[in-house]
Enzyme design. Structure first.
Site, PDB file in Angstrom:
ATOM      1  N   GLY A 116     -21.381 -39.387  22.290  1.00 23.85           N
ATOM      2  CA  GLY A 116     -20.464 -38.299  22.029  1.00 23.85           C
ATOM      3  C   GLY A 116     -20.436 -37.305  23.165  1.00 23.85           C
ATOM      4  O   GLY A 116     -20.980 -37.545  24.244  1.00 23.85           O
ATOM      5  N   ASP A 136     -10.404 -31.024  19.043  1.00 20.19           N
ATOM      6  CA  ASP A 136     -10.592 -32.283  19.782  1.00 20.19           C
ATOM      7  C   ASP A 136     -10.153 -33.467  18.934  1.00 20.19           C
ATOM      8  O   ASP A 136     -10.850 -34.480  18.848  1.00 20.19           O
ATOM      9  CB  ASP A 136     -12.048 -32.442  20.204  1.00 20.19           C
ATOM     10  CG  ASP A 136     -12.219 -33.452  21.337  1.00 20.19           C
ATOM     11  OD1 ASP A 136     -11.217 -33.713  22.038  1.00 20.19           O
ATOM     12  OD2 ASP A 136     -13.326 -33.972  21.524  1.00 20.19           O
ATOM     13  N   VAL A 192     -25.288 -41.488  20.249  1.00 14.84           N
ATOM     14  CA  VAL A 192     -25.250 -41.774  18.814  1.00 14.84           C
ATOM     15  C   VAL A 192     -26.007 -43.076  18.567  1.00 14.84           C
ATOM     16  O   VAL A 192     -25.739 -44.089  19.220  1.00 14.84           O
ATOM     17  CB  VAL A 192     -23.799 -41.868  18.299  1.00 14.84           C
ATOM     18  CG1 VAL A 192     -23.786 -42.116  16.785  1.00 14.84           C
ATOM     19  CG2 VAL A 192     -23.025 -40.609  18.641  1.00 14.84           C
ATOM     20  N   LYS A 251     -26.998 -38.475  15.935  1.00 16.15           N
ATOM     21  CA  LYS A 251     -26.610 -37.993  17.260  1.00 16.15           C
ATOM     22  C   LYS A 251     -27.789 -37.240  17.851  1.00 16.15           C
ATOM     23  O   LYS A 251     -28.243 -36.233  17.303  1.00 16.15           O
ATOM     24  CB  LYS A 251     -25.381 -37.095  17.175  1.00 16.15           C
ATOM     25  CG  LYS A 251     -24.939 -36.549  18.538  1.00 16.15           C
ATOM     26  CD  LYS A 251     -23.705 -35.677  18.426  1.00 16.15           C
ATOM     27  CE  LYS A 251     -22.465 -36.506  18.227  1.00 16.15           C
ATOM     28  NZ  LYS A 251     -21.237 -35.677  18.379  1.00 16.15           N
TER      29      LYS A 251
END
Length: 470
Positions: free
Chosen positions: A18, A127, A23, A38
């Site tokens: 990410g 995003d 991840v 994550k």
């Protein structure tokens, strides 16, 4: 076997990367299931602040993939989410190309539903793009979409982590007002949803800049080939360059989409059947559907199945040096005093009840003003019989200098004898009052203090006279 994180999460294999970390597919020894973890290496405070914001987000919605728990171990931190195996919209378009309009309507409806829940918490995602929209591996059944990756999301009114003239987001999915430096707002997310819709319908990444330029010069274009007119009207409303001309809310866009979906033709028998595959692949060696095949070292003793202590109860989680949080997060202390923080909260750097943690504020270091430069030799003023020469001058003492030496008694033993003449430029030599005055903070020179003192006496006399007249 994989690395055990904070005595609870066993990292199996990496499945992606990410914006702020890698991840992993991990086995949760407490909940006995696989999760997506994550992991962020604490390399800089900026990334850590974004990580803190993302893990603090708690939105319970079937189409939102938000963090569920967190943990800290030495110099690393992680948070976990549900493991979504069907890949992203990028994988889906890569497998099938342009998708049928009815299938796109189903995906957009779920995306707008999740986005409405996000906006209801006053959060702007900032995003939205195909890579951040994940799918469950539902096969040929009804698709299930999850909006993920809140690494740069922010609540309305929160301070920004970037400069005001710095644009944050993915190029190609930014609204025109974002490129001009406007504050993040909900219509910018809706513009990105329109670009995602166009990506699904055409099977290729749209040219956002050329699209906006065409809208500004020629108005709303006609529908692309293969896109029904009712669906295109909804998508075109999302893509308007002026945010005032777009849908104001995700719920409003969802209602318009539902009305457009009713006007679409029914899927025919010759239409391609869309199947969402498992994109994660098989488990690595040493892991099965029910977890690791062998017990790894480093797992907290209270999480080892069947292990009890002498009293017949599960072992204390403190023995594994992991502090477990009520919301599922955990943190490994580096010293025994950190374990005690469960009962004694600390004012800064403590773990909050929601699983988030606050960075300690910057420490305020007192700044000592530099001492003024020593004045050059000046002619001594005429002595005034009313002023004691031992208190006429003030000496600024360096705060780092050693303490002054105590005053010595008179060599003659006579308490009324005059003090000896002090040595030049030696603030540590003198008698009683001279030594005490040297330790005082700096003050005005004698030539300025005498007029001020006379003025103060005059004011005092005038004030006394005025009071006597009342």
């Amino acid at each position: 076997m994989g690395e055990v994180f904070a005595g609870r999460y066993e990292l199996a294999d990496p499945i992606g990367r990410g914006g702020v970390g890698a991840v992993w597919r991990a086995w949760d020894h407490r909940r006995r299931r696989y999760v997506a973890a994550k992991v962020l290496q604490q390399r800089d405070a900026h990334s850590l602040l974004r990580f803190v914001r993302e893990q603090a987000l708690r939105i319970d919605h079937p189409h939102v993939l938000a963090p569920a728990s967190w943990a800290a171990d030495d110099d690393k931190v992680l948070f976990t989410m549900d493991l979504v195996a069907g890949g992203s919209l990028v994988h889906l378009v890569g497998d099938y190309g342009p998708l049928p309009p009815a299938f796109v309507c189903t995906l957009l409806d779920q995306l707008l539903s999740g986005l409405a829940a996000v906006h209801a918490e006053d959060v702007v995602h900032r995003d939205i793009k195909p890579a951040n929209v994940l799918l469950e591996a539902t096969g040929t059944g009804r698709p299930r979409l999850r909006l993920s990756d809140f690494g740069i999301a922010m609540r309305l009114g929160e301070p920004r982590l970037t400069e005001t003239n710095l644009v944050v987001g993915t190029p190609g999915y930014l609204a025109p007002e974002q490129m001009l430096g406007a504050e993040p707002d909900f219509p910018a997310d809706l513009f990105a949803v329109g670009l995602v819709a166009l990506y699904l319908l055409e099977g290729a990444r749209p040219d956002a800049r050329a699209l906006v330029q065409y809208f500004l010069e020629h108005g709303t274009p006609g529908p692309p080939k293969g896109v029904p007119e009712p669906l295109w009207q909804v998508v075109a409303s999302l893509l308007q360059p002026d945010p005032v001309d777009r849908f104001r809310t995700a719920t409003g866009a969802r209602k318009a989409l539902a009305a457009a979906a009713e006007l679409l033709p029914e899927p025919g028998p010759d239409d391609e059947l869309i199947e969402i595959f498992d994109q994660l692949g098989p488990l690595p060696p040493g892991y099965g559907p029910d977890g690791p095949l062998r017990q790894a070292s480093g797992v907290a003793s209270d999480l080892v199945p069947g292990r009890v202590d002498d009293s017949g109860t599960a072992a204390d989680p403190v023995a594994s040096k992991a502090v477990e949080r009520a919301d599922g997060g955990s943190a490994r202390p580096v010293a025994a005093s950190a374990v005690e923080s469960r009962s004694t909260p600390t004012p800064t750097g403590s773990l909050s009840d929601t699983g988030s943690f606050r960075l300690p504020p910057p420490r305020q270091v007192p700044v000592h003003p530099a001492p003024p430069p020593a004045p050059g030799p000046a002619p001594a003023p005429a002595p005034d019989p009313r002023i004691d020469t031992a208190t006429a001058a003030y000496t600024t003492r360096d705060p780092q200098a050693p303490p002054l030496t105590p005053a010595l008694p008179s060599p003659t033993g006579d308490p009324h004898a005059p003090p000896p003449t002090p040595a030049p430029r030696s603030p540590t030599r003198g008698r009683g009052r001279r030594a005490r005055r040297a330790a005082r903070p700096p003050g005005p020179p004698a030539r300025a203090a005498i007029p001020l003192l006379l003025l103060a006496l005059a004011c005092y006399a005038i004030g006394f006279w005025a009071l006597a007249r009342l």
